[in-house]
Design a protein around this motif. Structure first.
Motif, PDB file in Angstrom:
ATOM      1  N   LYS A  68       0.846  -1.194   0.000  1.00 42.25           N
ATOM      2  CA  LYS A  68       0.000   0.000   0.000  1.00 42.25           C
ATOM      3  C   LYS A  68       0.881   1.243   0.000  1.00 42.25           C
ATOM      4  CE  LYS A  68      -0.369  -0.361   5.035  1.00 42.25           C
ATOM      5  NZ  LYS A  68      -1.293  -0.484   6.193  1.00 42.25           N
ATOM      6  N   PRO A  69       0.355   2.371  -0.499  1.00 45.05           N
ATOM      7  CA  PRO A  69       1.130   3.620  -0.492  1.00 45.05           C
ATOM      8  C   PRO A  69       1.403   4.080   0.928  1.00 45.05           C
ATOM      9  CG  PRO A  69      -0.766   3.768  -1.965  1.00 45.05           C
ATOM     10  CD  PRO A  69      -0.952   2.538  -1.143  1.00 45.05           C
ATOM     11  N   MET A  70       2.358   5.003   1.065  1.00 43.31           N
ATOM     12  CA  MET A  70       2.691   5.564   2.369  1.00 43.31           C
ATOM     13  C   MET A  70       2.159   6.992   2.471  1.00 43.31           C
ATOM     14  SD  MET A  70       6.754   6.437   1.808  1.00 43.31           S
ATOM     15  CE  MET A  70       6.794   7.627   3.158  1.00 43.31           C
ATOM     16  N   ASN A  71       2.277   7.561   3.654  1.00 42.21           N
ATOM     17  CA  ASN A  71       1.900   8.966   3.834  1.00 42.21           C
ATOM     18  C   ASN A  71       2.829   9.848   3.004  1.00 42.21           C
ATOM     19  OD1 ASN A  71      -0.121   8.283   5.666  1.00 42.21           O
ATOM     20  ND2 ASN A  71       1.279   8.387   7.417  1.00 42.21           N
ATOM     21  N   LEU A  72       2.352  11.041   2.694  1.00 37.70           N
ATOM     22  CA  LEU A  72       3.125  11.959   1.868  1.00 37.70           C
ATOM     23  C   LEU A  72       4.230  12.586   2.712  1.00 37.70           C
ATOM     24  CD1 LEU A  72       3.182  13.009  -1.032  1.00 37.70           C
ATOM     25  CD2 LEU A  72       1.793  14.949  -0.283  1.00 37.70           C
ATOM     26  N   SER A  73       5.379  11.914   2.752  1.00 35.17           N
ATOM     27  CA  SER A  73       6.536  12.413   3.492  1.00 35.17           C
ATOM     28  C   SER A  73       7.794  11.853   2.833  1.00 35.17           C
ATOM     29  CB  SER A  73       6.467  11.980   4.966  1.00 35.17           C
ATOM     30  OG  SER A  73       6.898  10.642   5.111  1.00 35.17           O
ATOM     31  N   ILE A  76      11.076   7.569   3.687  1.00 39.60           N
ATOM     32  CA  ILE A  76      10.798   6.420   2.817  1.00 39.60           C
ATOM     33  C   ILE A  76      11.631   5.189   3.147  1.00 39.60           C
ATOM     34  CG2 ILE A  76      10.113   7.942   0.932  1.00 39.60           C
ATOM     35  CD1 ILE A  76      12.850   7.427  -0.333  1.00 39.60           C
ATOM     36  N   ALA A  77      12.640   5.316   4.023  1.00 38.70           N
ATOM     37  CA  ALA A  77      13.530   4.185   4.304  1.00 38.70           C
ATOM     38  C   ALA A  77      12.794   2.955   4.844  1.00 38.70           C
ATOM     39  CB  ALA A  77      14.634   4.622   5.266  1.00 38.70           C
ATOM     40  N   PRO A  78      11.833   3.108   5.798  1.00 36.30           N
ATOM     41  CA  PRO A  78      11.136   1.911   6.294  1.00 36.30           C
ATOM     42  C   PRO A  78      10.342   1.186   5.208  1.00 36.30           C
ATOM     43  CG  PRO A  78      10.856   3.754   7.808  1.00 36.30           C
ATOM     44  CD  PRO A  78      11.472   4.315   6.560  1.00 36.30           C
ATOM     45  N   ARG A  79       9.953   1.889   4.151  1.00 37.21           N
ATOM     46  CA  ARG A  79       9.232   1.243   3.056  1.00 37.21           C
ATOM     47  C   ARG A  79      10.197   0.497   2.135  1.00 37.21           C
ATOM     48  NH1 ARG A  79       4.612   1.543  -0.171  1.00 37.21           N
ATOM     49  NH2 ARG A  79       5.038   1.306  -2.392  1.00 37.21           N
ATOM     50  N   LEU A  80      11.381   1.074   1.924  1.00 36.19           N
ATOM     51  CA  LEU A  80      12.329   0.496   0.978  1.00 36.19           C
ATOM     52  C   LEU A  80      13.178  -0.603   1.599  1.00 36.19           C
ATOM     53  CD1 LEU A  80      13.587   3.830  -0.631  1.00 36.19           C
ATOM     54  CD2 LEU A  80      11.904   2.245  -1.573  1.00 36.19           C
ATOM     55  N   LEU A  81      13.600  -0.395   2.855  1.00 36.46           N
ATOM     56  CA  LEU A  81      14.479  -1.349   3.539  1.00 36.46           C
ATOM     57  C   LEU A  81      13.897  -1.690   4.913  1.00 36.46           C
ATOM     58  CD1 LEU A  81      17.896   0.408   2.753  1.00 36.46           C
ATOM     59  CD2 LEU A  81      16.964  -1.607   1.597  1.00 36.46           C
ATOM     60  N   PRO A  82      12.708  -2.273   4.954  1.00 33.27           N
ATOM     61  CA  PRO A  82      12.056  -2.489   6.248  1.00 33.27           C
ATOM     62  C   PRO A  82      12.816  -3.422   7.188  1.00 33.27           C
ATOM     63  CG  PRO A  82      10.897  -3.661   4.489  1.00 33.27           C
ATOM     64  CD  PRO A  82      11.885  -2.763   3.834  1.00 33.27           C
ATOM     65  N   PHE A  83      13.376  -4.494   6.635  1.00 33.25           N
ATOM     66  CA  PHE A  83      14.098  -5.436   7.491  1.00 33.25           C
ATOM     67  C   PHE A  83      15.344  -4.781   8.070  1.00 33.25           C
ATOM     68  CE2 PHE A  83      17.181  -8.782   8.379  1.00 33.25           C
ATOM     69  CZ  PHE A  83      16.420  -9.684   9.105  1.00 33.25           C
ATOM     70  N   ALA A 497       4.554   6.189  -3.363  1.00 27.23           N
ATOM     71  CA  ALA A 497       4.916   4.777  -3.212  1.00 27.23           C
ATOM     72  C   ALA A 497       6.274   4.480  -3.841  1.00 27.23           C
ATOM     73  CB  ALA A 497       3.836   3.893  -3.840  1.00 27.23           C
ATOM     74  N   PRO A 498       7.358   5.037  -3.292  1.00 25.09           N
ATOM     75  CA  PRO A 498       8.686   4.697  -3.811  1.00 25.09           C
ATOM     76  C   PRO A 498       8.966   3.207  -3.631  1.00 25.09           C
ATOM     77  CG  PRO A 498       8.783   6.586  -2.309  1.00 25.09           C
ATOM     78  CD  PRO A 498       7.427   5.974  -2.155  1.00 25.09           C
ATOM     79  N   HIS A 499       9.593   2.604  -4.607  1.00 27.21           N
ATOM     80  CA  HIS A 499      10.029   1.216  -4.459  1.00 27.21           C
ATOM     81  C   HIS A 499      11.274   1.001  -5.308  1.00 27.21           C
ATOM     82  CE1 HIS A 499       8.593  -1.179  -8.158  1.00 27.21           C
ATOM     83  NE2 HIS A 499       8.551   0.073  -8.486  1.00 27.21           N
ATOM     84  N   VAL A 500      12.002  -0.073  -4.997  1.00 24.01           N
ATOM     85  CA  VAL A 500      13.258  -0.348  -5.687  1.00 24.01           C
ATOM     86  C   VAL A 500      13.008  -1.300  -6.845  1.00 24.01           C
ATOM     87  CG1 VAL A 500      15.596  -1.264  -5.476  1.00 24.01           C
ATOM     88  CG2 VAL A 500      14.576   0.011  -3.572  1.00 24.01           C
TER      89      VAL A 500
END
Length: 518
Positions: A68-73, A76-83, A497-500
């Motif tokens: 799912k998309p994230m808040n507008l901020s 972004i690191a927790p979305r891209l590299l959560p582990f 929704a940034p992603h690698v």
């Protein structure tokens, strides 16, 4: 006869035992020895799990983050590299995670990052790419050792400043076509909404085609379409446990990978043949762009400072073409897209940048002298690269026992340098590290952070991106021309929704509302 059978059984049994012992060493004893060695130096992390390490949990957390998309901020690191973010929270900035049987030590201290990336003795090398990677891109991205050094020396002249200056008109032509298209879409309307991500990918593709290969975007359009599908297949393979030999099985995906690779090779081969014919007949002056430089070297050979002849094969040429078609367009398109998104989020900076562009150029097309005077635009691009770098992490592996700072790292481990986290570290960038603040670059890159070396969106040292000046010049030209003609805001339908996808892409596009500048 019986003695022969007994001897054969003994030899077979010994061979079987040796194989079992080697397997046990690979999947258990060696990883546990490495784990103990790292723990003794204060480097902790999740415990090693037989064969799969942390791959399963890492993949699950990424899938959950991208669902799912994230808040507008800009956090972004927790979305891209959560582990990795979770691991650092639990074990600290210097910690270890497991990629199958291989440990990866994560390092965030800029002085250690610089030491690793500047190492010229071969102690740290780029990871040997998954063989499937070579189907997507080759050349400098996959070469090691002397072959890499030879190709780097060969290609460097194509990216000298004087050569880049001559590319500005080609940049401008491609950008002018984009501007005209957007103006047509707006027509008599007050505004027009569109997804700028595919638009800017087309622009970057057109630029790389004109400047590096002397062809129009339309001629190379098939390449970009094929590479988009190749990226999806590559990501799927990259997130799975790599099993040697699996790529040779006639699976549906493997067949598709080979089919796409052959189609790309055919397109490039035809392009090369056409160019070589032009060079033979005198219609082409030779090394005026990347392809010309490669073909000149292939035809005549080239000698380095030691008078050693560098031989370039047709496969070498195709490998470099694949790499620069991908990297030369993908990285710049992503930078321009994130810049438009960020300036939509921060309209004050958009207005400041537009005023600067209009003060320098008015409505004229940019030239090299004027581009060098765009201080605010440059600061904005650097800040976007800090927050949205093309690569999220750089990885090297140790060839032998090596000392880094106070650490003694054994051979056979990976070293990860998470750019996206180092670029946001408050200890390096201040309390506003997670915020968009181009002013931090007002005195240049070297003084932007509290510690030199904390900003490295294109890598560092001898293996830094050879095309970074090409990409920045193109981005500056394109952004200046867009600001000359349009104001833009985020659409209500925009999903952050940034992603690698090799580089950092907007997973759900970048929907922007355009308005003409009055």
């Amino acid at each position: 006869m019986e003695e022969f059978v007994v001897d054969l059984l003994i030899v077979s049994s010994l061979f079987f035992v040796i194989c079992i012992l080697r397997l046990l060493n690979t999947v258990w004893w060696k990883p546990k020895r490495l784990e103990k060695h790292l723990r003794e130096q204060g480097i902790s992390g999740p415990s090693y799990k037989l064969l799969k390490g942390n791959l399963e949990e890492n993949a699950r957390m990424i899938e959950e983050a991208l669902s799912k998309p994230m808040n507008l901020s800009h956090d972004i690191a927790p979305r891209l590299l959560p582990f990795l973010c979770n691991m650092i929270k639990n074990y600290g900035t210097m910690s270890v995670q497991w990629f199958g049987t291989v440990p990866r030590v994560n390092i965030m201290a800029p002085e250690l990052v610089k030491e690793i990336l500047s190492n010229k003795s071969g102690d740290f090398e780029k990871l040997k790419p998954n063989p499937l990677t070579k189907l997507l891109a080759g050349g400098l991205a996959v070469y090691q050792g002397e072959k890499w050094a030879e190709h780097r020396r060969l290609l460097s002249p194509a990216f000298h400043l004087e050569k880049l200056k001559g590319m500005i008109p080609a940049y401008s032509v491609s950008c002018a076509e984009l501007i005209e298209r957007w103006q047509t879409l707006i027509g008599s309307r007050e505004s027009y909404e569109l997804d700028v991500w595919p638009e800017l990918k087309n622009l970057a593709g057109d630029v790389i085609s004109r400047t590096a290969f002397g062809s129009s975007y339309k001629e190379g359009k098939q390449i970009f379409e094929i590479q988009s599908e190749q990226i999806k297949l590559h990501i799927k393979a990259d997130r799975a446990l790599y099993i040697p030999g699996l790529r040779f099985l006639p699976t549906k995906e493997n067949k598709r990978r080979r089919e796409l690779n052959e189609r790309v090779r055919t397109i490039f081969r035809n392009m090369i043949v056409k160019r070589e014919e032009g060079m033979k007949k005198g219609r082409d002056s030779g090394a005026q762009d990347l392809l010309g430089l490669l073909l000149e070297a292939k035809r005549n050979g080239r000698q380095d400072n030691d008078e050693k002849n560098i031989e370039i094969s047709i496969d070498d040429v195709i490998g470099e073409c694949k790499l620069f078609y991908f990297a030369g367009s993908d990285t710049t398109a992503a930078l321009l897209t994130w810049t438009m998104v960020v300036l939509s989020m921060h309209p004050v900076w958009q207005d400041r940048a537009r005023k600067e562009v209009l003060d320098v150029f008015g409505k004229r097309r940019p030239d090299i002298d004027g581009l060098s005077r765009l201080k605010i635009v440059t600061m904005i691009l650097y800040e976007v690269l800090r927050l949205y770098p093309p690569a999220t992490i750089l990885v090297r592996h140790t060839q032998k026992k090596v000392k880094v700072g106070k650490l003694l790292l054994p051979p056979g481990i990976q070293v990860g340098m998470p750019i996206v986290l180092i670029h946001r570290d408050p200890r390096l960038w201040g309390e506003d590290a997670g915020e968009f603040n181009p002013e931090r670059f007002c005195k240049g890159v070297s003084k932007a952070s509290k510690q030199p070396g904390a900003f490295f969106p294109f890598g560092w040292g001898q293996r830094s991106c050879i095309g970074q000046n090409f990409g920045l010049m193109e981005a500056k030209t394109a952004l200046a021309m867009i600001l000359q003609h349009f104001r833009f805001v985020l659409s209500p339908s925009y999903a952050h929704a940034p992603h690698v996808a090799i580089t950092m892409h907007p997973q759900q596009g970048a929907r922007i509302i355009l308005r003409r500048v009055s």
